[in-house]
Design an enzyme around this catalytic site. Sequence first.
Site, PDB file in Angstrom:
ATOM      1  N   SER A  99      29.946   9.940  17.227  1.00 34.44           N
ATOM      2  CA  SER A  99      30.079   9.659  15.788  1.00 34.44           C
ATOM      3  C   SER A  99      30.673  10.885  15.104  1.00 34.44           C
ATOM      4  O   SER A  99      30.501  12.022  15.586  1.00 34.44           O
ATOM      5  CB  SER A  99      28.711   9.350  15.175  1.00 34.44           C
ATOM      6  OG  SER A  99      28.778   9.341  13.759  1.00 34.44           O
ATOM      7  N   TYR A 137      19.848  12.299  14.022  1.00 33.38           N
ATOM      8  CA  TYR A 137      20.931  11.410  14.447  1.00 33.38           C
ATOM      9  C   TYR A 137      22.212  12.207  14.663  1.00 33.38           C
ATOM     10  O   TYR A 137      22.889  12.063  15.686  1.00 33.38           O
ATOM     11  CB  TYR A 137      21.157  10.311  13.410  1.00 33.38           C
ATOM     12  CG  TYR A 137      22.318   9.411  13.747  1.00 33.38           C
ATOM     13  CD1 TYR A 137      22.258   8.558  14.847  1.00 33.38           C
ATOM     14  CD2 TYR A 137      23.478   9.401  12.973  1.00 33.38           C
ATOM     15  CE1 TYR A 137      23.331   7.739  15.172  1.00 33.38           C
ATOM     16  CE2 TYR A 137      24.545   8.578  13.285  1.00 33.38           C
ATOM     17  CZ  TYR A 137      24.469   7.750  14.383  1.00 33.38           C
ATOM     18  OH  TYR A 137      25.528   6.936  14.706  1.00 33.38           O
TER      19      TYR A 137
END
Length: 271
Positions: A143, A156
Amino acid sequence: MANTQNKGTALITGSSSGIGAVYADRLARRGYDLILVARNQERLNALAKKLTSATGRSIEVVPADLNARADLARVEKILREDASITMLVNNAGIGAIKPLLDTDVNKMDELISVNIAALTRLTYAAAPAFVSRGAGTIVNISSVVGIAPEMLNGVYGASKAFVTALSQSLQHELAPKGLRIQAVLPAATATEFWALSGKPVSELPQHIVMTPENVVDAALAGLDQGELVTIPVLQDGKVWDDYEAARRAMSSLLGGTTPSKRYGLAQTSAA
């Protein structure tokens, strides 16, 4: 239309919806048989039926929760023993968008288990088999928050930084042995990630949200072009090239016996 050229089998985790389901569609149309791994068997069965009808490829469904040790071990065994597998797409993951202090640490432990531990174990299962055959592709879905951790939840972001770093290390170690490693860094994507994290995608500014189809199509184009890191939303690839060049240049400076002079410490020599 079915592709009659058989490119082996692609095992895709998190393949029941979103980015994983699009990978399943695109790879089947490219001539791959599929092993689809996800928790939701009903969705997997529906996707397999649809893709079998559309492409004629052989599609196996493996319902599995990668947070469950027995399920994870079952998928590892498939990767180790199925010699038809030529590609692993590590797509399964858990998201988080709330600040650290507003997040249950047990949920973060589950996130780490899937995003880091499961991905690592699956990679360890696939890589030796690929090396023994002198070929194979591992695609790790990371990501953009891995390089911009301030954007969302820190755990995350850290998990995705791990995925990118692992991919770069694998590129260095395994490319000479015939393997292809790609890290894909999507930005905001119109998937269930947002709703599951507590914020429906409809609440995001729509001009920053990419469709999963565009993410996967760009990622596969990047793979075809030999990209090691693909950031679908980044319009000028030179920006990443410069970033990576600066990182590599700094790495040559990360060794020495004395602290920097900027710390104002007395210089001492080893006894």
